[in-house]
Design an enzyme around this catalytic site. Sequence first.
Site, PDB file in Angstrom:
ATOM      1  N   LYS A 160     -51.458 -13.288  44.682  1.00 61.90           N
ATOM      2  CA  LYS A 160     -51.020 -12.044  43.769  1.00 61.90           C
ATOM      3  C   LYS A 160     -49.785 -11.588  44.693  1.00 61.90           C
ATOM      4  CE  LYS A 160     -54.492  -9.359  46.058  1.00 61.90           C
ATOM      5  NZ  LYS A 160     -56.081  -8.967  46.042  1.00 61.90           N
ATOM      6  N   ARG A 216     -64.569  -0.545  41.961  1.00 59.46           N
ATOM      7  CA  ARG A 216     -63.158  -0.518  41.105  1.00 59.46           C
ATOM      8  C   ARG A 216     -63.554  -1.309  39.900  1.00 59.46           C
ATOM      9  NH1 ARG A 216     -58.772  -3.583  45.042  1.00 59.46           N
ATOM     10  NH2 ARG A 216     -60.112  -5.244  43.987  1.00 59.46           N
ATOM     11  N   TYR A 234     -30.582  10.618  62.154  1.00 59.72           N
ATOM     12  CA  TYR A 234     -31.030  11.979  61.447  1.00 59.72           C
ATOM     13  C   TYR A 234     -31.913  12.762  61.941  1.00 59.72           C
ATOM     14  CZ  TYR A 234     -28.673   9.698  57.313  1.00 59.72           C
ATOM     15  OH  TYR A 234     -27.699   9.133  56.503  1.00 59.72           O
ATOM     16  N   MET A 271     -32.133   4.281  55.768  1.00 60.45           N
ATOM     17  CA  MET A 271     -32.155   3.500  54.522  1.00 60.45           C
ATOM     18  C   MET A 271     -31.852   1.960  54.966  1.00 60.45           C
ATOM     19  SD  MET A 271     -30.712   3.814  50.846  1.00 60.45           S
ATOM     20  CE  MET A 271     -31.255   5.653  50.485  1.00 60.45           C
TER      21      MET A 271
HETATM   22  C1  LIG Z   1     -56.929  -9.543  46.964  1.00 55.77           C
HETATM   23  C2  LIG Z   1     -58.096 -10.075  46.726  1.00 55.77           C
HETATM   24  C3  LIG Z   1     -58.725 -10.916  47.336  1.00 55.77           C
HETATM   25  C4  LIG Z   1     -58.313 -11.504  48.845  1.00 55.77           C
HETATM   26  O1  LIG Z   1     -58.678 -10.650  49.900  1.00 55.77           O
HETATM   27  P1  LIG Z   1     -58.206 -10.918  51.175  1.00 55.77           P
HETATM   28  O2  LIG Z   1     -58.724  -9.766  52.008  1.00 55.77           O
HETATM   29  O3  LIG Z   1     -56.725 -10.553  51.205  1.00 55.77           O
HETATM   30  O4  LIG Z   1     -58.622 -12.287  51.877  1.00 55.77           O
HETATM   31  C5  LIG Z   1     -59.904 -11.541  47.008  1.00 55.77           C
HETATM   32  N1  LIG Z   1     -60.503 -11.310  45.971  1.00 55.77           N
HETATM   33  C6  LIG Z   1     -59.879 -10.303  45.082  1.00 55.77           C
HETATM   34  C7  LIG Z   1     -60.604  -9.960  43.883  1.00 55.77           C
HETATM   35  C8  LIG Z   1     -58.738  -9.790  45.287  1.00 55.77           C
HETATM   36  O5  LIG Z   1     -58.288  -8.778  44.674  1.00 55.77           O
END
Ligand SMILES: *Cc1c(COP(=O)(O)O)cnc(C)c1O
Length: 628
Positions: A40, A138, A261, A309
């Site tokens: 992801k 969640r 800055y 930036m």
């Molecule tokens: C992102 C995610 C993972 C991976 O988790 P890590 O801590 O990066 O290994 C596993 N399961 C779900 C549902 C996730 O959203």
Amino acid sequence: MKEAIHERSWVEIDLAVFRHNLNVLKGYLLAGQSFMQIVKADAYGHGAKEISEAALASGAVYLGVANAEEGRVLRLQSCKAPILILSPALISEIPKILEYDLSPSISDLSFASALSTEARKSNKEITIHLKIDTGMHRSGVDVSRARTFYDAVAKLPNLKIEGIFSHFASAENDSQFTKRQEKLFQDLISSLEQPPRYVHISNSAGLIGGYGKFCNLVRLGIASFGIRQDGNKDIPLKPVMSFKSSLIQIKDIRAGESVGYQREWFAKKDGRYGIIPVGYADGYDFLLSNKSVVLIRDRICPVIGRISMDMLTVDLSHLDEASLGDEVILLGDENENLRVENISSIYHGSAYELLCQVGRRAKRFYRIEDHILHSTPLARRDFVAKDFDNSKLNHIISAALAERLDDQEIGEMIYREILRNFFYNKDRDIHYRKDFHHEISFAKSDSEDFYLASTHLSYKKVLSSDFFIIACASSNESLRTFLMDPRVEYRWLLDAKLSLHPHNFIVNAVRVNGLDLHTTLEQDSGSLLIRCSHPKLRSLINSELDFEINTTTLYPKSSHQFSVFISELTQGVQISFEFPEDLSHVEPVSIFSGQEKNPPITFEDHRISIKTKPDEWIFPLSGVVFAY
Ligand SMILES: *Cc1c(COP(=O)(O)O)cnc(C)c1O
């Protein structure tokens, strides 16, 4: 020797290190357990395509993405592996799920029924994984309702429950809570008569912590990228990503002067500092102002002043040997201080977030140890052709044609017929036709039902072989295959009522530069193939010649239309149609793709002709339909 990279900033992804991490993690899998690679957010900023390919090669059985679009992009990059969408999907994402064969996770019955309905409509079976909330609170169905939920979803047609999973809230540092989640999930699984194929709960920390031993799949993310978390500080995971830049300016500073800055940093004594062309717009977090460190010539240099930036400043007072153009490591190195988990902890941030946000303006270079495999272009909102190499451009052109024409087949054909010639033949021998004349005349025949059709074809073209074929097909399908066949110079579709016999399709003459070619007949089930050759042709290969093909055949009166199509890229076209007196009204409909959509048409007594400018390029499948 490492290949040097010269950019303002760049990201290096070492796929050998990634493989190493996977090997370390695979050591924690029990017999019968396999892993899903989480990709992801573009594989936590590492590049979903490259990471997916490397993970699949290392034994991953599934890929995990955040949403349907991420899955779709992987599919468009030719990924064939099963893909799970980890977050709940929207109803509006269902068409993408179906089209790209993605597996959604299901936490809601109304979504599941909508999915089932759409899957049934398109006569597809969708594999799904049920998401169970065991305390993370969640997404997912609360574990107390999970059994009923499972049974309800199982009843829905065209859905296949392939997996059931839950997710740990804090496997890295709260064993008591993690065990509670694990127990709730295990009890649920035990209550199922036949658990689905995949049962999974562990993320990286879950696997390393030894949880979920009753499961047969784990979902690996952060640890595969080499990030160590609480509780796994001693595991030999190495950072896959490093973020680098160059020293672009070195300046002296006197005691009491400030840098940057809001004048947040003052020099305590005379010294030197350096400018690095990376700022928070590049993903180097603003909260690292005055706190972080970078690595130059293997020495730690503190970041001084506010992150701007586009730039940041580092103290070089202790590093006399630093010089302009030196490589600067901003993140990700064997040096502990530069590990993403340590840099992000400076501002109480998240290593996950820092990885995802890094290098927004940087090219990614993929390497295996010291060897650079390839780089991906900068991500831009607009398409810049120069960013891409030829093979990528060819792919883009072909895909764009298909998309623009809303037809994969025609798009591919145009691409193949035209562009391949331009791009693949480096010597530029482009075999297009020029000065193309096609004259057709209909006259009375012996039969009541047919016209006698005479065709005269002439054009110039570079000869590519010592023979070519004239094809007479008896069905649209065989005609189609001839369209794709580069050996075929001319094709005709014989009316179905006529037998496929040489007296119904007569080749009167085939000439190349005035040389009469020998014709031999080859018949197969659905077509007549006339092979045209001559011993002298061999010496003429690769020169541009005048082609001439004359045929006589029959055409059904009942058809009420006659079409002439251009099958290859052609420069300059003239098509004419001569018809007998009994045809009082003939209407030409021209379909031309190219610059000139409507070439002029002239009408004489019993003759209609259409003529483009001599230098006009005409694309395949242009032509004229004469309706009578
Ligand atoms: C992102 C995610 C993972 C991976 O988790 P890590 O801590 O990066 O290994 C596993 N399961 C779900 C549902 C996730 O959203």
